[in-house]
Write an enzyme that holds these catalytic residues in place. Structure first.
Site, mmCIF file in Angstrom:
data_model
loop_
_atom_site.group_PDB
_atom_site.id
_atom_site.type_symbol
_atom_site.label_atom_id
_atom_site.label_comp_id
_atom_site.label_asym_id
_atom_site.label_seq_id
_atom_site.Cartn_x
_atom_site.Cartn_y
_atom_site.Cartn_z
ATOM 1 N N SER A 326 0.821 -1.201 0.000
ATOM 2 C CA SER A 326 0.000 0.000 0.000
ATOM 3 C C SER A 326 0.864 1.265 0.000
ATOM 4 O O SER A 326 1.728 1.434 -0.854
ATOM 5 C CB SER A 326 -0.963 -0.034 1.179
ATOM 6 O OG SER A 326 -1.924 0.984 1.083
ATOM 7 N N ASP A 401 -9.652 -4.636 -4.846
ATOM 8 C CA ASP A 401 -9.123 -3.574 -3.993
ATOM 9 C C ASP A 401 -10.135 -2.435 -3.857
ATOM 10 O O ASP A 401 -10.586 -1.872 -4.852
ATOM 11 C CB ASP A 401 -7.815 -3.037 -4.577
ATOM 12 C CG ASP A 401 -6.974 -2.330 -3.547
ATOM 13 O OD1 ASP A 401 -7.513 -1.464 -2.837
ATOM 14 O OD2 ASP A 401 -5.778 -2.653 -3.431
ATOM 15 N N HIS A 478 23.026 -3.142 -26.745
ATOM 16 C CA HIS A 478 22.924 -1.768 -26.247
ATOM 17 C C HIS A 478 23.131 -1.632 -24.742
ATOM 18 O O HIS A 478 23.211 -0.497 -24.244
ATOM 19 C CB HIS A 478 21.544 -1.196 -26.606
ATOM 20 C CG HIS A 478 21.273 -1.163 -28.075
ATOM 21 N ND1 HIS A 478 21.745 -0.167 -28.905
ATOM 22 C CD2 HIS A 478 20.576 -2.020 -28.872
ATOM 23 C CE1 HIS A 478 21.341 -0.395 -30.150
ATOM 24 N NE2 HIS A 478 20.635 -1.523 -30.154
#
Length: 529
Positions: A326, A401, A478
């Site tokens: 949270s 949630d 890269h």
């Protein structure tokens, strides 16, 4: 007479821990039942039992603290009861032994004195400081380190100065700025961190004491007080699993709790059950920690916790995992940004930015005040901080949630964990997360079950081996540093496949509400190439 004075002025003693066997495998963790065949003595047997005089005096003083203004006029009576309290403690051999050990530890902080003091749970204000942010060894590898004002935070972009930003305009804005300050330091801070409210902590005290006893007695936990650069004292608990056969014990999980969470009863139980070494800590103003939980104080606390883990506990940054639940995502992402060599970051039920969630619970007419207050005083910019970290990240989204959704729990697309994922992927893989990639990831995020996820994944025929091959080739050519330009010359179908593959690797769903404890099987290490 000196001993009597020490008893009068000494801290309140809560509990004397039962004998611990350092060789015993602490199989049980907070919330796990102990063996039936070898039950330990009742936890109440080892709680400190005050004598009648002390118990009576404590009750009187507790009542007096609630009615402080009245106690001013009854100070002679308070003095009388303080005297009786000292007599009660002085006649109690357990308290006299405790105060002797405490005074000896303050005079000489030897390992033996600290070991004896660790057998007592008492008012943490009297606990000696175990680690200081200014210790010479604690700043050797830091890049300059914090000042006494605090560690570095990412600040909101300042307003563009021009003809409109005159002295007169700044004077006109002064009432708004004063209002924002007052809102943040009164209502705002307490709404954002209810765990810092004294009445809530008082109600939770028995639960916190029991949780702390389980960590100490069953898990061989070691409590420590750390002093941050702002002077706040941070209450921590460390459980060492490095002596075990399990390899995960060599890794340290630093747990960052929610806005009403404490390490005594918080998310530390999940990595403990999984066999990791664990370091829990309480927000400033929570339980034994001092201060108030504003973003600057939170970051200062996290800094000294990480320094303690590295320089006192002996863990390398590459062996440290940050796990947050949270609102703990703010300190977790700050640590990831400030200590880029840490192993991984796991964010459970976290969000990208506080402003949308603050606007959700406040009237629409307050929009300007709320936005300004958050940006100036309570700026929890998790996504911005996370994008500055180069290491492995795992986001856990809770499909039911009710806290970090901006509409209703059933509207999974309003979960701010989605925005955290999208901002992270768009920063790391901007070419992949172009129009086609962004659209297909949004479709995938709309899935609220594993079956729906798998359906979308198979519809676009994601070839994982091909995705891995593309990413490995780019990294070899890269280097690993983000952002990557992979996908620049790729077909729309290829970008869709790669975007879905990356989204699935960075976010896992957990079908539960915001406060449901995370099962051990859902605690997984983040994916990395």
């Amino acid at each position: 007479m000196a001993k009597l004075l020490s008893c009068v002025l000494g801290p309140r003693l809560y509990k004397i821990y039962r004998e611990r066997d350092s060789e015993r495998a602490p199989s049980s963790v907070p919330g796990t039942p102990t063996s039936v065949t070898n039950p330990p003595s009742s936890s109440w047997d080892t709680y400190y039992q005050p004598r009648a005089l002390e118990k009576h005096a404590d009750s009187i003083l507790a009542l007096a603290s609630v009615f402080w203004s009245i106690s001013y006029y009854s100070s002679p009576f308070a003095f009388f009861y303080l005297y009786r309290k000292g007599i009660g403690r002085w006649t109690n051999p357990q308290y006299r032994q405790f105060i002797t050990i405490l005074e000896a530890t303050h005079r000489n902080r030897s390992a033996e004195n600290k070991r004896q003091l660790a057998n007592y749970n008492f008012d943490f204000r009297s606990w000696p400081v175990d680690f200081h942010w200014e210790e010479p060894s604690s700043r050797k590898e830091s890049r300059g380190g914090p000042s006494r004002w605090g560690v570095a935070l990412l600040r909101p972009e300042p307003l563009h100065r021009g003809t409109a930003d005159t002295f007169l305009n700044r004077v006109k804005k002064l009432p708004c700025q004063i209002t924002s300050y007052l809102v943040a330091h009164t209502l705002g801070r307490r709404m954002l961190y209810p765990g810092s409210v004294y009445l809530l902590q008082k109600a939770l005290m028995p639960v916190l004491l029991q949780g702390q006893a389980r960590l100490v007695e069953d898990c061989n936990g070691r409590r420590a007080k750390l002093q941050a650069c702002d002077g706040n004292e941070i209450d921590t608990m460390f459980v060492d699993r490095r002596g075990r056969a399990e390899p995960q014990g060599q890794k340290l999980v630093i747990c960052c709790e929610g806005n009403a969470g404490f390490y005594e009863v918080g998310c530390v139980s999940t990595p403990l059950e999984a066999g990791y070494s664990v370091l829990g800590w309480n927000h400033p103003g929570f339980a034994g920690s001092t201060g108030v939980p504003f973003p600057q104080n939170e970051a200062n606390a996290m800094d000294v916790v990480v320094q303690f883990a590295i320089h006192r506990l002996g863990f390398q940054p590459q062996d440290i995992i940050i796990y947050a639940w949270s609102i703990g995502g703010f300190t977790a992402t700050w640590a990831a940004m400030s200590y880029p060599d840490i192993s991984a970051v796991i964010l459970d039920a976290s969000f990208d930015d506080l402003v949308p969630l603050a606007l959700k619970v406040m009237p629409d007419s307050w929009r300007g005040l709320v936005t300004r207050t958050v940006r100036q005083h309570l700026n929890l910019n998790n996504a911005e901080q996370l994008c500055r970290y180069q290491g492995p990240v795992l986001l856990i989204r809770r499909t039911k949630d009710e806290i970090i959704t901006t509409t209703v729990p059933e509207d999974i697309m309003s979960n701010r964990g989605n925005d955290l994922l999208l901002k992270l992927l768009q920063h790391r893989y901007p070419r992949v997360m172009a129009e086609e990639g962004l659209q297909v990831v949004r479709q995938w995020l709309e899935a609220s079950s594993q079956l729906e996820e798998a359906s979308i994944y198979s519809r676009w025929e994601v070839e994982e081996d091909w995705c891995l091959s593309v990413l490995h080739s780019y990294q070899a050519e890269h280097g690993p540093e983000f952002p990557w330009s992979v996908g620049e010359d790729m077909s729309p179908e290829g970008r869709r496949q790669l975007a879905l593959f990356l989204a699935q690797k960075h976010l896992h769903n957990f079908e539960a509400t915001h406060c449901t404890p995370l099962p051990t099987q859902n605690f997984q290490m983040p994916w990395h190439l």
